[in-house]
Write an enzyme that holds these catalytic residues in place. Structure first.
Site, short mmCIF file in Angstrom:
data_model
loop_
_atom_site.label_atom_id
_atom_site.label_comp_id
_atom_site.label_asym_id
_atom_site.label_seq_id
_atom_site.Cartn_x
_atom_site.Cartn_y
_atom_site.Cartn_z
N ALA A 75 2.50 -6.87 -5.38
CA ALA A 75 1.64 -7.24 -4.27
C ALA A 75 0.30 -6.55 -4.48
O ALA A 75 0.22 -5.53 -5.17
CB ALA A 75 2.28 -6.80 -2.96
N GLY A 120 6.50 -6.67 -6.05
CA GLY A 120 6.65 -8.06 -5.58
C GLY A 120 6.83 -9.03 -6.74
O GLY A 120 7.40 -10.11 -6.56
N GLU A 123 10.42 -8.97 -7.62
CA GLU A 123 11.14 -9.64 -6.53
C GLU A 123 11.01 -11.16 -6.62
O GLU A 123 11.97 -11.89 -6.38
CB GLU A 123 10.59 -9.14 -5.18
CG GLU A 123 10.91 -7.68 -4.95
CD GLU A 123 10.21 -7.11 -3.73
OE1 GLU A 123 8.98 -7.00 -3.75
OE2 GLU A 123 10.90 -6.79 -2.75
N GLU A 143 7.49 0.63 -5.53
CA GLU A 143 6.94 0.75 -4.17
C GLU A 143 6.99 2.16 -3.60
O GLU A 143 6.07 2.59 -2.91
CB GLU A 143 7.67 -0.21 -3.20
CG GLU A 143 7.34 -1.68 -3.38
CD GLU A 143 8.17 -2.37 -4.46
OE1 GLU A 143 8.88 -1.68 -5.23
OE2 GLU A 143 8.12 -3.61 -4.52
N1 DAK Z 1 -2.55 -4.84 -6.94
C1 DAK Z 1 -3.89 -4.97 -7.09
N2 DAK Z 1 -4.54 -4.91 -8.25
C2 DAK Z 1 -3.80 -4.70 -9.36
C3 DAK Z 1 -2.39 -4.55 -9.30
C4 DAK Z 1 -1.76 -4.64 -8.03
N3 DAK Z 1 -0.43 -4.57 -7.86
N4 DAK Z 1 -1.93 -4.34 -10.54
C5 DAK Z 1 -3.02 -4.37 -11.36
N5 DAK Z 1 -4.14 -4.58 -10.64
C6 DAK Z 1 -5.53 -4.69 -11.12
C7 DAK Z 1 -6.09 -3.33 -11.48
O1 DAK Z 1 -6.56 -2.65 -10.33
C8 DAK Z 1 -7.22 -3.72 -12.39
O2 DAK Z 1 -8.30 -4.23 -11.61
P1 DAK Z 1 -9.83 -3.78 -11.93
O3 DAK Z 1 -9.85 -2.32 -11.78
O4 DAK Z 1 -10.08 -4.25 -13.33
O5 DAK Z 1 -10.65 -4.54 -10.90
C9 DAK Z 1 -6.65 -4.92 -13.15
O6 DAK Z 1 -5.57 -5.40 -12.32
C10 DAK Z 1 -6.08 -4.55 -14.49
O7 DAK Z 1 -5.16 -3.49 -14.28
P2 DAK Z 1 -5.19 -2.11 -15.12
O8 DAK Z 1 -6.59 -1.83 -15.60
O9 DAK Z 1 -4.53 -1.09 -14.29
O10 DAK Z 1 -4.31 -2.50 -16.38
P3 DAK Z 1 -3.42 -1.51 -17.25
O11 DAK Z 1 -2.95 -2.31 -18.42
O12 DAK Z 1 -4.11 -0.23 -17.51
O13 DAK Z 1 -2.14 -1.17 -16.32
C11 DAK Z 1 -0.31 -1.71 -14.83
C12 DAK Z 1 -1.26 -2.21 -15.96
C13 DAK Z 1 0.52 -2.92 -14.36
C14 DAK Z 1 0.63 -0.63 -15.39
C15 DAK Z 1 -1.16 -1.10 -13.69
O14 DAK Z 1 -2.17 -2.08 -13.35
C16 DAK Z 1 -0.36 -0.84 -12.47
O15 DAK Z 1 0.36 0.18 -12.39
N6 DAK Z 1 -0.46 -1.71 -11.46
C17 DAK Z 1 0.22 -1.53 -10.19
C18 DAK Z 1 1.66 -1.91 -10.34
C19 DAK Z 1 2.43 -1.69 -9.05
O16 DAK Z 1 2.50 -0.57 -8.52
N7 DAK Z 1 2.98 -2.79 -8.53
C20 DAK Z 1 3.74 -2.72 -7.31
C21 DAK Z 1 2.81 -3.00 -6.19
S1 DAK Z 1 3.60 -2.65 -4.66
C22 DAK Z 1 5.89 -5.01 1.87
C23 DAK Z 1 5.42 -6.15 1.27
C24 DAK Z 1 5.29 -6.17 -0.10
C25 DAK Z 1 5.61 -5.09 -0.85
C26 DAK Z 1 6.09 -3.96 -0.22
C27 DAK Z 1 6.24 -3.93 1.13
N8 DAK Z 1 6.01 -4.95 3.23
C28 DAK Z 1 4.96 -5.53 4.04
C29 DAK Z 1 7.07 -4.22 3.86
C30 DAK Z 1 5.39 -5.13 -2.26
C31 DAK Z 1 4.83 -4.03 -2.86
C32 DAK Z 1 4.37 -4.06 -4.24
O17 DAK Z 1 4.49 -5.00 -4.96
#
Ligand code: DAK
Length: 270
Positions: A75, A120, A123, A143
């Site tokens: 997400a 997400g 998921e 998360e």
């Molecule tokens: N959200 C927003 N932007 C993201 C992103 C994300 N999940 N993942 C990557 N990006 C963006 C980065 O910010 C970057 O943007 P700029 O800075 O260039 O503008 C671009 O994508 C490229 O990413 P990186 O430069 O970071 O690329 P790397 O190869 O260095 O790293 C990575 C890739 C996937 C390891 C890293 O980007 C990363 O750790 N991303 C976050 C992954 C993550 O934590 N995903 C889980 C998100 S939490 C709920 C509803 C939904 C959810 C929970 C609760 N409720 C309402 C109860 C769901 C939650 C989630 O999914």
């Protein structure tokens, strides 16, 4: 319904229809296909439309991410960081709705995971019938690292696919899983060296399935999905009910008739 015209109306989705098999690609590569509200609304709209294609039923769906680097990196963290609890609830309800719409599509759905499938993204992949993945695929539910819990069904579906205790270890640690481990625990069905071979095999798999009765596949899928939430005796009851309904279908008459006449069956899905 014209898939091209629908596809043109979306900012972050690409749809491609070929021989009744639809490829749906998440297309927000600059943000590694992260799911923001607009993208989720588009997915909601697209999956609802796909479901209603009654006159021109699909035989399968390949759900993938544009580019090589990510299926869906989760997400959108930037957008979530600014949400009020009420907005977060709306976001989670929409994400859960989309995951259910995908899960309930009455034909096989393959998640073809190229690169990151985090949060997400993992998921959404779990909503498919099974997951194919490239060698560079990475899975995880990070998360808790953000002070959140999985919000699009991960606490439920991951446990059902890999077992509750293993799912707890993955969710509590928030660690990334390499594709080999994802295969070992049954999250991934098959690994491919590159995206092209994964997409080719996804199509070949769906084409093989599409030779069978679409009605029987839809019913088998329904019984297996619903059965996941039922006791064994209620699941068996549902199975016998759906089994007997098929005896009034053209597909059943065609399938059994073709066997007896030693010819290839031509199923209508009716
Ligand atoms: N959200 C927003 N932007 C993201 C992103 C994300 N999940 N993942 C990557 N990006 C963006 C980065 O910010 C970057 O943007 P700029 O800075 O260039 O503008 C671009 O994508 C490229 O990413 P990186 O430069 O970071 O690329 P790397 O190869 O260095 O790293 C990575 C890739 C996937 C390891 C890293 O980007 C990363 O750790 N991303 C976050 C992954 C993550 O934590 N995903 C889980 C998100 S939490 C709920 C509803 C939904 C959810 C929970 C609760 N409720 C309402 C109860 C769901 C939650 C989630 O999914």
């Amino acid at each position: 319904m014209n898939i091209d015209s629908i596809s043109d109306s979306y900012q972050f989705l690409k749809l491609n229809l070929d021989n009744r098999i639809l490829t749906l690609s998440i297309d927000r590569p600059k943000k590694l296909n992260a799911l923001d509200l607009t993208l989720l609304q588009e997915l909601d709209d697209a999956t609802s439309n796909i479901r209603q294609l009654k006159d021109f039923p699909l035989r399968g769906l390949i759900f993938t991410g544009s580019g090589e680097k990510a299926f869906i990196a989760g997400a959108d963290i930037g957008q979530m960081s600014k949400m009020s609890p009420l907005e977060a609830e709306h976001f989670a309800v929409l994400g859960q709705k989309v995951s259910l719409l995908i899960e309930d599509l009455p034909f096989p759905v393959i998640a073809a995971v190229n690169g990151f499938a985090l949060g997400g993204g993992c998921e959404m992949a779990l909503s498919a019938d099974f997951i194919f993945a490239t060698r560079n695929a990475v899975f995880g539910q990070p998360e808790v690292k953000l002070g959140l819990i999985p919000g699009f069904g991960g606490t439920q579906r991951l446990a059902k696919v890999v077992g509750r205790n293993r799912a707890k270890e993955i969710i509590f640690s928030g660690r990334n899983l390499k594709v080999e481990e994802a295969l070992e625990i049954g999250l991934v069905l098959k690994i491919f060296e590159d995206k092209e071979s994964m997409m080719n095999e996804s199509r070949a798999t769906l084409e093989l399935m599409s030779k069978n009765s679409p009605l029987a596949i839809a019913k088998a899928k329904k019984v297996m999905n619903r059965g996941n939430d039922l006791t064994i005796s209620n699941g068996l009851e549902l199975e016998s009910e759906q089994f007997s309904q098929l005896f009034a279908s053209q597909d059943m008459k065609e399938g059994t008739g073709a066997f007896l006449e030693k010819r290839q069956a031509q199923f209508s899905g009716k």
